[in-house]
Design an enzyme around this catalytic site. Sequence first.
Site, PDB file in Angstrom:
ATOM      1  CG  HIS A  64      21.679 -21.153  43.705  1.00  0.00           C
ATOM      2  ND1 HIS A  64      22.535 -20.796  44.728  1.00  0.00           N
ATOM      3  CD2 HIS A  64      22.482 -21.900  42.975  1.00  0.00           C
ATOM      4  CE1 HIS A  64      23.648 -21.333  44.761  1.00  0.00           C
ATOM      5  NE2 HIS A  64      23.853 -21.753  43.769  1.00  0.00           N
ATOM      6  CG  ASP A 115      19.570 -15.659  41.349  1.00  0.00           C
ATOM      7  OD1 ASP A 115      20.142 -15.252  40.541  1.00  0.00           O
ATOM      8  OD2 ASP A 115      19.595 -16.585  42.134  1.00  0.00           O
ATOM      9  CD  GLN A 148      22.219 -21.119  36.333  1.00  0.00           C
ATOM     10  OE1 GLN A 148      22.109 -21.417  35.153  1.00  0.00           O
ATOM     11  NE2 GLN A 148      23.037 -21.209  37.142  1.00  0.00           N
ATOM     12  CE  LYS A 177      26.087 -19.338  38.626  1.00  0.00           C
ATOM     13  NZ  LYS A 177      26.656 -20.700  38.381  1.00  0.00           N
ATOM     14  CB  CYS A 180      23.754 -24.702  45.423  1.00  0.00           C
ATOM     15  SG  CYS A 180      25.472 -24.909  45.859  1.00  0.00           S
TER      16      CYS A 180
END
Length: 478
Positions: free
Chosen positions: A196, A273, A276, A299, A437
Amino acid sequence: MTIPDVDRALRPVTAGYPSPAGTAVPNGTALPAGTALPGSAADPAGGGTTAPPHPQSAPQSAPQSPSDPAAPPGGFSPELARRDVPILHRTVNGHPLVWLDNGATTQKPRQVIEALSGFYGAANSNIHRGAHTMAREATEMYEAGRAAVARFLGAASPDDIVFVRGTTEAINLVAQSWGRSHLGPGDDILVPVLEHHSNIVPWQLLAKETRARVVPVPLGPDGGIDLDAYADLLSVRTRLVAVSQASNVLGTVPPVREMTALAHRYGAKVLVDGAQAVAHFPVDVQALDADFYVFSGHKLFAPTGIGALYAKPEILGDMAPWQGGGNMIESVDFSHTTYAPVPHRLEAGTGHIAGVVGLLAALNWLTSFDRQAVAAYETSLMAYAQHTLAAVPGLELLGSAPDRIAVLTFTLAGHDPAAIAEWLDRDGIAVRAGHHCAQPALAHYGLTSAARASLALYNTPEEVDQLAASLLRLQQDT
């Protein structure tokens, strides 16, 4: 919601670092019953010796619909989640809402909505600095949220958790606080092409400032990280590897634990990260051996504007303040200022207190389900969606990595992605269109834009059928 209600719902914390009933993990915290530990046979996070239950592991020939109106013993039905999420019962353009934009943000259960309302209606106060009753109550709720995040991530202590606005702010905090002190001319920051923009641009800004280099790690044809290229790019110059645990555009789940172990051989730190990943499978930051782990609450069925940074305590303790102000100091004088210990040193000003209350409610809600059963359900739903969409002429799904979450990014021959999203919206179906993104990841496929349907635990096979039927009508009408 009265004060006792808020207290019961949002203050499940006693002295020390509490562990609710469930499966014990090596660090002494606990996860809900049924949660698979990373590296175990049932671990959907990858890194173990047994293939995780991602959609690609499901039979590819005409998978059966995973729908079940009532959860079987030890199983999961999406209706268990749907009944708690009010917005899923509204209509859009005269049709029942089909929310397939979970990669952008998830919808909120009533428990989260009520927690926010209850806090503002019965318990609102600033934290840490007040001596009155409501200040103490708000502080306890805020720190209960920190403890819950630590348990959720498998961290050793709540003190390893810093509250931020979200993944983007967490990455920028690491870049500006840790990065400025540890990167210099000639140092390398390895960033896979699937990342991202939030895990690319902060490192570019830092590299420009420190004269370090951002080195892209290429992808293979299936959208997975080219691990041979990754191994070749690692060197004594590598100071940091920044990698997502799940791609927002390809759904790829890289072998983060193995990548981390290899990076550590060269003395490099690893930032993961998890934006997600956290909604789809359990995470244990200690098992991953991640130096930094970041995620966004919105999220994860929580409010917008709240997220968290985990860092190993020895690294966190070495990080200088990024922003100055209240809450992050011990004493201030014009001749000398002393700072509070971590994590408060990195939380300048008044934080999103209600956001933490909502995040705590979201974590309580999500972990009330058998997360192993949820992962299995999402796996079967993903396989069903892949098979169903394969019947749409001209539709091409991006990414076929062997490990992935339920993200379906696609192109449809003869149709602009934005026009696809507008067409679906007429039928009440919400998908995302654009570059997501993640422009370098799309460029890997020679694209600048694509449509994306991203699934969550409350989505159903019937909604997948509606998506496919609407796309078929689009093809037939043109």
